[in-house]
Enzyme design. Structure first.
Site, short mmCIF file in Angstrom:
data_model
loop_
_atom_site.label_atom_id
_atom_site.label_comp_id
_atom_site.label_asym_id
_atom_site.label_seq_id
_atom_site.Cartn_x
_atom_site.Cartn_y
_atom_site.Cartn_z
CG ASP A 130 1.17 42.34 84.02
OD1 ASP A 130 1.64 42.41 85.16
OD2 ASP A 130 1.33 42.04 82.66
CG HIS A 133 -1.17 43.61 92.36
ND1 HIS A 133 -2.09 44.25 93.29
CD2 HIS A 133 -1.16 43.50 91.07
CE1 HIS A 133 -3.47 43.98 92.26
NE2 HIS A 133 -3.22 43.50 90.55
P1 IMP Z 1 -5.24 33.43 83.64
O1 IMP Z 1 -5.73 34.61 83.80
O2 IMP Z 1 -4.58 32.70 84.34
O3 IMP Z 1 -6.41 32.62 82.74
O4 IMP Z 1 -4.73 33.98 81.87
C1 IMP Z 1 -5.93 34.41 81.28
C2 IMP Z 1 -5.01 34.90 80.22
O5 IMP Z 1 -4.84 36.68 81.05
C3 IMP Z 1 -3.65 35.01 79.65
O6 IMP Z 1 -3.02 35.78 78.66
C4 IMP Z 1 -2.55 35.49 81.17
O7 IMP Z 1 -2.02 36.22 79.90
C5 IMP Z 1 -3.18 36.97 81.07
N1 IMP Z 1 -2.79 36.74 82.65
C6 IMP Z 1 -3.99 37.05 84.17
N2 IMP Z 1 -3.45 37.92 85.05
C7 IMP Z 1 -2.94 38.85 84.89
C8 IMP Z 1 -2.43 39.70 85.66
O8 IMP Z 1 -2.31 40.30 86.01
N3 IMP Z 1 -1.64 40.10 84.28
C9 IMP Z 1 -1.26 40.30 82.79
N4 IMP Z 1 -1.92 39.45 82.14
C10 IMP Z 1 -2.17 38.53 82.60
MG MG Z 2 0.79 42.50 87.54
#
Ligand code: IMP
Ligand code: MG
Length: 332
Positions: free
Chosen positions: A13, A43
């Site tokens: 992010d 994004h």
């Molecule tokens: P997952 O990737 O959905 O399995 O989530 C695992 C961890 O990564 C969690 O804490 C999510 O909030 C974080 N996360 C996954 N994708 C993103 C992203 O694109 N931006 C920020 N955090 C992410």
């Molecule tokens: Mg993002």
């Protein structure tokens, strides 16, 4: 610029969407390929006042000349991808590798219960369970989805052909260094490595091909989901500072902390970064809102940029001063 990889140096992010879309236009890239985990990413691209939230299509879509590819390392939700392709009208320039793993409804269900939901706080988009199935060798592949027929292409071959022709190529990462499965704060991480070398692997480009690694660092740090965040401020304090952000995919308020010089330095090391893209400088220093010339920054903002450069040892070449693609200082 020949082959450039863009990755995030904190917890995701950081504004990769803005940086990738800027580079796609500024460097008129021939191909923009997305690596990373999958539709857990969101994004944001603001083009001519219109905000796009992309979860699957590469942010290089803003350049109508750019070919858009999704590498085999990425997990794909067919519904999300087809909807985005349709909304953006990019069907004639999108390519998908036959070996992308497919997210199925059961993956999403599994991601929304038990420890993934309660302990890790995942995005609930099914990417983790899908990657688990890939490791177990039972995942469905993009080549098995009839709706994808027109899009299937050999992504590594297309990218390496473009590089052979010395065409500019942009590799778009997702998530962030400290939620990498290998280098992040395990177990509070995503389901794959997301550092620069992993992004190259996701799309089938070898390490000797890469010329530049742009590390995106936001001017403050945010994190969604569980896991330690050094210097975390309260949600109210975040609001007061203008650091309150809400997840592109989940809508959750992100946790926030000040810029972390130590994490930045380690991220430069882990990614082999060659330049920094510093984003949202206008949030820390509102006077620099919309600036496109380094000379227009006030003293405090310049001191902050120089402190980062001194600490991490590589130049800050791009500086975001607002959400629009053009609100940027390019010092390359
Ligand atoms: P997952 O990737 O959905 O399995 O989530 C695992 C961890 O990564 C969690 O804490 C999510 O909030 C974080 N996360 C996954 N994708 C993103 C992203 O694109 N931006 C920020 N955090 C992410
Ligand atoms: Mg993002």
């Amino acid at each position: 610029m020949a082959c450039t990889v863009v990755v995030d140096g904190f917890f995701g992010d950081g504004g990769k969407g803005k940086i990738v879309s800027y580079l796609a236009v500024a460097d008129d890239v021939t191909v923009c390929a997305r690596g990373g985990v999958g539709p857990n990413a969101g994004h944001t691209v603001v083009k001519e006042g219109v905000t796009y939230k992309l979860r699957m299509v590469p942010c290089g879509f803003v350049n109508p000349r750019t070919r858009l590819l999704i590498g085999p390392g990425v997990t794909v939700n067919p519904e999300v991808l087809l909807k985005e392709v349709d909304e953006l009208g990019v069907e004639d320039r999108l390519g998908l590798d036959p070996q992308c793993a497919i997210i199925e409804p059961r993956h999403i269900e599994e991601d929304r219960r038990g420890h993934l939901k309660e302990k890790i706080g995942t995005t609930g988009t099914g990417t983790g369970p899908c990657n688990a199935d890939r490791a177990l060798r039972v995942a469905k592949m993009a080549r098995e989805v009839p709706e994808f027929k027109g899009f299937i292409t050999d992504v590594p071959a297309e990218l390496n052909d473009a590089l052979e022709m010395e065409e500019p190529v942009l590799l778009e990462g997702t998530q962030g260094t400290y939620i990498s499965l290998y280098h992040g704060t395990y177990p509070y991480v995503t389901s794959n490595d997301v550092c620069a070398s992993a992004i190259c692997s996701d799309v089938g480009v070898g390490p000797t091909r890469v010329d530049e690694v742009v590390l995106v660092l936001k001017s403050y740090v945010t994190r969604v989901g569980a896991g330690y965040l050094a210097g975390e401020v309260s949600m109210d304090e975040a609001k007061r500072l203008g650091w309150d952000e809400y997840g592109t995919v989940t809508g959750r308020q992100r946790r926030a902390a000040p810029f972390n010089f130590e994490l930045a330095k380690r991220a430069v090391m882990l990614n082999g970064a060659t330049q920094i893209a510093l984003t949202k400088l206008d949030i820390l220093y509102p006077e620099c809102s919309g600036a496109s010339d380094f000379g227009d920054l006030d003293q405090e903002a310049v001191a902050f940029v120089e402190k980062i450069e001194d600490h991490v040892g590589i130049p800050v070449t791009l500086i975001g001063t607002g959400p629009g693609v053009k609100e940027i200082i390019d010092r390359r």
